[in-house]
Design a protein around this motif. Structure first.
Motif, PDB file in Angstrom:
ATOM      1  N   MET A  95     -10.593   8.183  51.603  1.00 41.13           N
ATOM      2  CA  MET A  95     -10.109   7.699  50.298  1.00 41.13           C
ATOM      3  C   MET A  95      -8.603   7.533  50.233  1.00 41.13           C
ATOM      4  SD  MET A  95     -10.189  11.059  47.924  1.00 41.13           S
ATOM      5  CE  MET A  95      -8.991  12.362  48.261  1.00 41.13           C
ATOM      6  N   GLY A 108      -6.485   8.078  46.918  1.00 45.89           N
ATOM      7  CA  GLY A 108      -7.445   8.172  45.821  1.00 45.89           C
ATOM      8  C   GLY A 108      -7.369   7.049  44.805  1.00 45.89           C
ATOM      9  N   ALA A 151     -10.844   5.654  44.083  1.00 46.76           N
ATOM     10  CA  ALA A 151     -11.663   6.708  43.472  1.00 46.76           C
ATOM     11  C   ALA A 151     -11.307   6.897  42.001  1.00 46.76           C
ATOM     12  CB  ALA A 151     -11.485   8.009  44.241  1.00 46.76           C
ATOM     13  N   GLY A 166     -14.501  11.990  46.657  1.00 50.21           N
ATOM     14  CA  GLY A 166     -13.608  11.433  47.669  1.00 50.21           C
ATOM     15  C   GLY A 166     -13.518  12.349  48.873  1.00 50.21           C
ATOM     16  N   ALA A 226      -3.558  12.712  46.226  1.00 44.92           N
ATOM     17  CA  ALA A 226      -4.664  12.367  45.339  1.00 44.92           C
ATOM     18  C   ALA A 226      -4.855  13.420  44.250  1.00 44.92           C
ATOM     19  CB  ALA A 226      -5.946  12.200  46.155  1.00 44.92           C
ATOM     20  N   VAL A 229     -14.440  13.691  39.010  1.00 46.16           N
ATOM     21  CA  VAL A 229     -13.916  13.496  40.358  1.00 46.16           C
ATOM     22  C   VAL A 229     -13.946  14.806  41.142  1.00 46.16           C
ATOM     23  CG1 VAL A 229     -11.915  12.786  41.727  1.00 46.16           C
ATOM     24  CG2 VAL A 229     -12.413  11.628  39.569  1.00 46.16           C
ATOM     25  N   PHE A 247     -12.834  16.115  45.210  1.00 47.16           N
ATOM     26  CA  PHE A 247     -12.251  15.781  46.498  1.00 47.16           C
ATOM     27  C   PHE A 247     -12.709  16.797  47.542  1.00 47.16           C
ATOM     28  CE2 PHE A 247      -8.479  13.930  44.002  1.00 47.16           C
ATOM     29  CZ  PHE A 247      -9.078  12.687  43.953  1.00 47.16           C
TER      30      PHE A 247
END
Length: 235
Positions: A26, A29, A32, A44, A55, A70, A72
């Motif tokens: 990603m 980001g 995303a 992500g 990100a 979201v 990560f």
């Protein structure tokens, strides 16, 4: 390219459906967060801690409603089977990743397994069939001649990486159960622009984007684009 992705999402899924998206490699980001702002739940994945930190900083500046959609994960695209169950996502993005993978078939097969039936696999790759275009237009004839029969090239970061051919990826997608649904050219006219090139005024920029968009979906222009955007659909 974001408009192409939006077009494919709109064509595959009911209006208003909140999709489960996996963004592999990603980077900072950007994609995303754009999808999370649109209401989708995004995971992500990136193996670079520095990119993940950037990100995370960007995510922290988003409203709470976006942040809660979201997640990560630090890891490689080859490890999706470790982190996620098969069929966990409606959309899988793999943009700007394959050029760093010498043998991408295993990676792509793993990503296809992450898709639910009818899910969309979105790839952004360097176009091996047009590797001679950039050096040729720049007058670097030696590099241009060497590019015709090669999958290797040196990118703008000075890294030795690889490109993909449309026909080969079409066969791979069919073999992993996510046959090619649509494809586009990206950076048909603008590939020669340097990183420091000034952004055109708004009116000119919109005209430029319209020309790129038209070329990116029209033969023969899309076949000589610097990048290819391929969309496969899980059967």
């Amino acid at each position: 390219m974001s408009r192409q992705l939006d077009e494919q999402i709109a064509g595959r899924f009911p209006v208003g459906q909140r999709l489960r998206v996996l963004d592999v490699g990603m980077g900072q980001g950007t994609q995303a967060l754009r999808l999370a702002r649109a209401g989708h739940k995004v995971t992500g994945v990136d193996q670079d801690p520095a990119m993940l930190a950037v990100a995370q900083t960007a995510l922290a500046a988003e409203p709470a409603g976006v942040r809660e959609r979201v997640r990560f994960v630090e890891g490689s695209g080859m490890e999706t089977g470790v982190h996620f169950l098969p069929g966990s996502f409606d959309v899988v993005l793999c943009h700007g990743v394959l050029m760093y993978v010498d043998e991408p078939d295993a990676l792509l097969a793993g990503l296809a397994r992450m898709l639910a039936p009818g899910g969309l696999l979105s790839l952004l790759v360097r176009n091996a069939d047009a590797l001679a275009m950039r050096p040729g237009l720049a007058g670097d004839w030696v590099t241009a001649l060497g590019a015709f029969d090669s999958l290797k090239y040196t990118n703008r970061l000075g890294l030795d990486v690889r490109a993909d051919r449309l026909d080969a990826l079409t066969a791979t997608l069919a073999g992993i159960g996510a046959p090619l649904h649509a494809w586009y050219g990206v950076r048909v006219f603008t590939d020669q622009a340097g990183d420091a090139a000034a952004v055109p005024e708004r009116g000119e920029l919109q005209t430029l984007l319209a020309a790129e968009e038209r070329a990116g979906r029209t033969d023969p222009y899309r076949r000589v684009a610097a990048l290819l955007h391929l969309c496969g659909v899980r059967g």
